[in-house]
Motif scaffolding. Sequence first.
Motif, PDB file in Angstrom:
ATOM      1  N   ILE A  87       2.399   9.923   0.502  1.00 50.83           N
ATOM      2  CA  ILE A  87       1.606   8.792   0.015  1.00 50.83           C
ATOM      3  C   ILE A  87       1.013   8.106   1.233  1.00 50.83           C
ATOM      4  O   ILE A  87       1.743   7.688   2.129  1.00 50.83           O
ATOM      5  N   HIS A 108      -1.474  10.443  -3.057  1.00 49.93           N
ATOM      6  CA  HIS A 108      -2.069   9.167  -3.479  1.00 49.93           C
ATOM      7  C   HIS A 108      -2.417   8.341  -2.243  1.00 49.93           C
ATOM      8  O   HIS A 108      -1.834   8.534  -1.174  1.00 49.93           O
ATOM      9  N   ILE A 120       3.859   1.855  -4.796  1.00 50.63           N
ATOM     10  CA  ILE A 120       4.586   2.879  -4.046  1.00 50.63           C
ATOM     11  C   ILE A 120       5.869   3.265  -4.776  1.00 50.63           C
ATOM     12  O   ILE A 120       6.194   4.454  -4.903  1.00 50.63           O
ATOM     13  N   LEU A 123       5.050   5.484  -7.632  1.00 49.39           N
ATOM     14  CA  LEU A 123       4.650   6.815  -7.157  1.00 49.39           C
ATOM     15  C   LEU A 123       5.859   7.627  -6.707  1.00 49.39           C
ATOM     16  O   LEU A 123       5.922   8.833  -6.955  1.00 49.39           O
TER      17      LEU A 123
END
Length: 128
Positions: A87, A108, A120, A123
């Motif tokens: 991420i 992402h 976050i 995710l």
Amino acid sequence: MQNTNPTVFIVDDEPLLTTMLTDYLKEQYVGFNLRTFPTGESCLKHLHENPDIVILDYYLNSKEKDAANGIDILKEIKHRNKNLPVIMLSSQKSYGTASKTIMYGAVHYVIKGQDAFEEIFKLIKGNV
């Protein structure tokens, strides 16, 4: 979350942000094994520990001018383990920057701001 104790690498050269994100994630889920790194190079030295996910700052050379930037570290992570979710975290609101990180394999792109930590966490839950 399939893994009950996922290992999360947080790579950011801003100590305050790193501490705040670490504290937030510990608060949301006690089972996280969190490791922090101030440079991408230090993260790469520990990839053999097989993290479940990496949160990687886009602009990593604000403190150490010779440090590699997030794109270079992303490329190297993906070269070593193409299946490791990464991420990207950045204060850059540019669509071009975001699309470049996705093109190089980030799952992402999260813009630093008020809702970044919650995004976050969601995710991570969706990727490990």
